[in-house]
Structure formats: C-alpha cells, structure tokens
Design a protein around this motif. Structure first.
Motif, PDB file in Angstrom:
ATOM      1  N   GLY A  52      45.914   8.917  34.453  1.00  0.00           N
ATOM      2  CA  GLY A  52      47.108   9.033  35.289  1.00  0.00           C
ATOM      3  C   GLY A  52      48.087   7.881  35.153  1.00  0.00           C
ATOM      4  N   ALA A  53      47.593   6.664  34.998  1.00  0.00           N
ATOM      5  CA  ALA A  53      48.469   5.498  34.884  1.00  0.00           C
ATOM      6  C   ALA A  53      49.110   5.407  33.508  1.00  0.00           C
ATOM      7  N   GLU A  54      48.514   6.020  32.507  1.00  0.00           N
ATOM      8  CA  GLU A  54      48.979   5.873  31.131  1.00  0.00           C
ATOM      9  C   GLU A  54      49.810   7.052  30.634  1.00  0.00           C
ATOM     10  N   ARG A  55      49.520   8.242  31.123  1.00  0.00           N
ATOM     11  CA  ARG A  55      50.136   9.440  30.555  1.00  0.00           C
ATOM     12  C   ARG A  55      50.917  10.208  31.606  1.00  0.00           C
ATOM     13  N   GLU A  56      52.076  10.711  31.199  1.00  0.00           N
ATOM     14  CA  GLU A  56      52.933  11.466  32.098  1.00  0.00           C
ATOM     15  C   GLU A  56      52.315  12.834  32.434  1.00  0.00           C
ATOM     16  N   ASP A  57      51.604  13.417  31.471  1.00  0.00           N
ATOM     17  CA  ASP A  57      51.016  14.744  31.697  1.00  0.00           C
ATOM     18  C   ASP A  57      49.743  14.698  32.542  1.00  0.00           C
ATOM     19  N   MET A  58      49.366  13.503  32.995  1.00  0.00           N
ATOM     20  CA  MET A  58      48.205  13.365  33.882  1.00  0.00           C
ATOM     21  C   MET A  58      48.535  12.475  35.090  1.00  0.00           C
ATOM     22  N   GLU A  59      49.821  12.261  35.352  1.00  0.00           N
ATOM     23  CA  GLU A  59      50.226  11.284  36.359  1.00  0.00           C
ATOM     24  C   GLU A  59      49.838  11.657  37.790  1.00  0.00           C
ATOM     25  N   ASN A  60      49.749  12.923  38.093  1.00  0.00           N
ATOM     26  CA  ASN A  60      49.277  13.350  39.419  1.00  0.00           C
ATOM     27  C   ASN A  60      48.361  14.560  39.236  1.00  0.00           C
ATOM     28  N   LEU A  61      47.767  15.004  40.313  1.00  0.00           N
ATOM     29  CA  LEU A  61      46.791  16.098  40.215  1.00  0.00           C
ATOM     30  C   LEU A  61      47.443  17.385  39.723  1.00  0.00           C
ATOM     31  N   LYS A  62      48.664  17.661  40.183  1.00  0.00           N
ATOM     32  CA  LYS A  62      49.370  18.875  39.744  1.00  0.00           C
ATOM     33  C   LYS A  62      49.618  18.843  38.235  1.00  0.00           C
ATOM     34  N   ALA A  63      50.083  17.704  37.710  1.00  0.00           N
ATOM     35  CA  ALA A  63      50.327  17.576  36.271  1.00  0.00           C
ATOM     36  C   ALA A  63      49.014  17.659  35.487  1.00  0.00           C
ATOM     37  N   ALA A  64      47.957  17.065  36.027  1.00  0.00           N
ATOM     38  CA  ALA A  64      46.653  17.111  35.360  1.00  0.00           C
ATOM     39  C   ALA A  64      46.109  18.538  35.344  1.00  0.00           C
ATOM     40  N   MET A  65      46.329  19.295  36.432  1.00  0.00           N
ATOM     41  CA  MET A  65      45.886  20.699  36.461  1.00  0.00           C
ATOM     42  C   MET A  65      46.659  21.528  35.434  1.00  0.00           C
ATOM     43  N   LYS A  66      47.967  21.267  35.306  1.00  0.00           N
ATOM     44  CA  LYS A  66      48.771  21.979  34.306  1.00  0.00           C
ATOM     45  C   LYS A  66      48.266  21.654  32.903  1.00  0.00           C
ATOM     46  N   THR A  67      48.009  20.379  32.639  1.00  0.00           N
ATOM     47  CA  THR A  67      47.506  19.970  31.329  1.00  0.00           C
ATOM     48  C   THR A  67      46.129  20.572  31.067  1.00  0.00           C
ATOM     49  N   ASN A  68      45.280  20.552  32.072  1.00  0.00           N
ATOM     50  CA  ASN A  68      43.938  21.133  31.944  1.00  0.00           C
ATOM     51  C   ASN A  68      44.035  22.620  31.618  1.00  0.00           C
ATOM     52  N   PHE A  69      44.920  23.336  32.290  1.00  0.00           N
ATOM     53  CA  PHE A  69      45.102  24.765  32.023  1.00  0.00           C
ATOM     54  C   PHE A  69      45.603  24.986  30.592  1.00  0.00           C
ATOM     55  N   GLU A  70      46.543  24.154  30.153  1.00  0.00           N
ATOM     56  CA  GLU A  70      47.058  24.279  28.792  1.00  0.00           C
ATOM     57  C   GLU A  70      45.956  24.030  27.760  1.00  0.00           C
ATOM     58  N   VAL A  71      45.073  23.088  28.047  1.00  0.00           N
ATOM     59  CA  VAL A  71      43.940  22.832  27.147  1.00  0.00           C
ATOM     60  C   VAL A  71      43.041  24.074  27.084  1.00  0.00           C
ATOM     61  N   LEU A  72      42.819  24.705  28.233  1.00  0.00           N
ATOM     62  CA  LEU A  72      41.999  25.923  28.255  1.00  0.00           C
ATOM     63  C   LEU A  72      42.648  27.055  27.463  1.00  0.00           C
ATOM     64  N   MET A  73      43.977  27.068  27.398  1.00  0.00           N
ATOM     65  CA  MET A  73      44.695  28.103  26.662  1.00  0.00           C
ATOM     66  C   MET A  73      44.855  27.752  25.178  1.00  0.00           C
ATOM     67  N   GLY A  74      44.329  26.593  24.762  1.00  0.00           N
ATOM     68  CA  GLY A  74      44.333  26.249  23.346  1.00  0.00           C
ATOM     69  C   GLY A  74      45.327  25.180  22.935  1.00  0.00           C
TER      70      GLY A  74
END
Length: 185
Positions: A52-74
């Motif tokens: 969260g401190a280093e990456r914009e796509d993991m900066e908060n829980l909502k962004a991390a959930m979006k990134t996690n979902f994108e990882v699941l989609m490939g």
C-alpha cells in the motif's frame, strides 16, 4: 423467462441434469462462495498491507480489491516482475484463488452431478427423452384405437374406489364392467 425454461427441464429425469445438479450442491456452493469471499478479502488486505505504501494500485483496500480481481481475471499488476515480493504475491494469489478455489468449485459440482446420476439410475421408470416422447404418442394411439376409459375416470377409480396399493387386471375389471377384457390388456 430463461429461469422458467431451465426450471421446466426439471420435469424429465434426463433433462433435469442441470437443475438437479445445482439443487443437489446449492448448500455446498453457498459455503464455497462464503469461503471465496473470505479468501479474496484476505488477499486484498494482504496486498494493501504489503504494498500500500509503495504502489498506487494497492494504496487502499478498494484499490487492492480491484487489483486482486484483475489478477484473478488474468491481468498482472504493472511491473510486477521487477519486485520479487510482488511476483511471489501475484503467483500465490493466482495459485490459491484461481486454481485451488476453481477446482474446489468443480469438485462440488461433480459431487452434485454424481448424486443426481445415482438417483436417475435407481429410477426404474426412467427412460430417455426421445423414448418417452415416442411412448407417449404410441399410448395416445392405443388409447384411441382400443377405446380405453378416459384418464379422469381411471384416476377417479384408482384414487377413490380401489384401496389397495397394487392394482391388478381383476380390480380394473370389477370397476370397469363396460370395458371388455381385450381392451384392458
């Protein structure tokens, strides 16, 4: 409309494979969904905590959930191969959430299908759909040619006049004196 059509296939034993499989494993699918949500939130929270401190796509829980979902989609996170921790995190996410959880879901569905198959095979009156349609047409022609009593009359006799569970030709002769023996057989 689609739900009605799919639900209508549940009438015939062979056609109700889809509906029956889902109904047999609905409880297990519900528990799988709960587990999948917990695992998804765990990986999202872990991604937010680690990066969260280093990456914009993991900066908060909502962004991390979006990134996690994108990882699941490939889709992989940007420049994930440059950070060893992110590479391990992404690979672990894919293995656990995509491969393991997907196989658990498939195992649940297969178990429901096998239970349904066992029920269908134990059903002595079950035939294939085409055979059932053919026999329905044949029985309708026999009904007309042999002048059998109406279905309503037979249903009334079987329900109200014949008390035994096993009905023989003798029972029907006694209840249907106007129908000859040849037409009953």
């Amino acid at each position: 409309m689609l739900i009605r059509i799919v639900n209508a296939t549940g009438v015939h034993p062979r056609l109700r494979v889809l509906v029956g499989t889902i109904s047999h494993c609905l409880n297990d699918i519900w528990h799988f969904a709960l587990l999948m949500v917990v695992v998804f939130f765990f990986f999202s929270f872990t991604g937010n905590w680690m990066f969260g401190a280093e990456r914009e796509d993991m900066e908060n829980l909502k962004a991390a959930m979006k990134t996690n979902f994108e990882v699941l989609m490939g889709k992989t996170p940007k420049e994930f191969e440059l950070d060893a921790r992110l590479t391990v995190y992404t690979c672990f996410t894919v293995v656990v959430q995509f491969f393991l959880m997907r196989h658990f879901l498939l195992a649940i569905i297969m178990q429901g299908y096998l239970k349904l198959r066992k029920e269908i095979e134990s059903n002595e009156s079950e035939e294939g759909f085409v055979e059932d349609v053919f026999m329905t047409v044949v029985s309708w022609f026999r009904f007309k040619l042999r002048h059998w009593p109406s279905r309503r009359r037979l249903a009334y006799i079987l329900r109200h006049r014949i008390a035994s569970k096993r009905v023989t030709l003798v029972h029907l002769r006694l209840q249907l004196p106007d129908v000859s023996t040849e037409r009953l057989a």
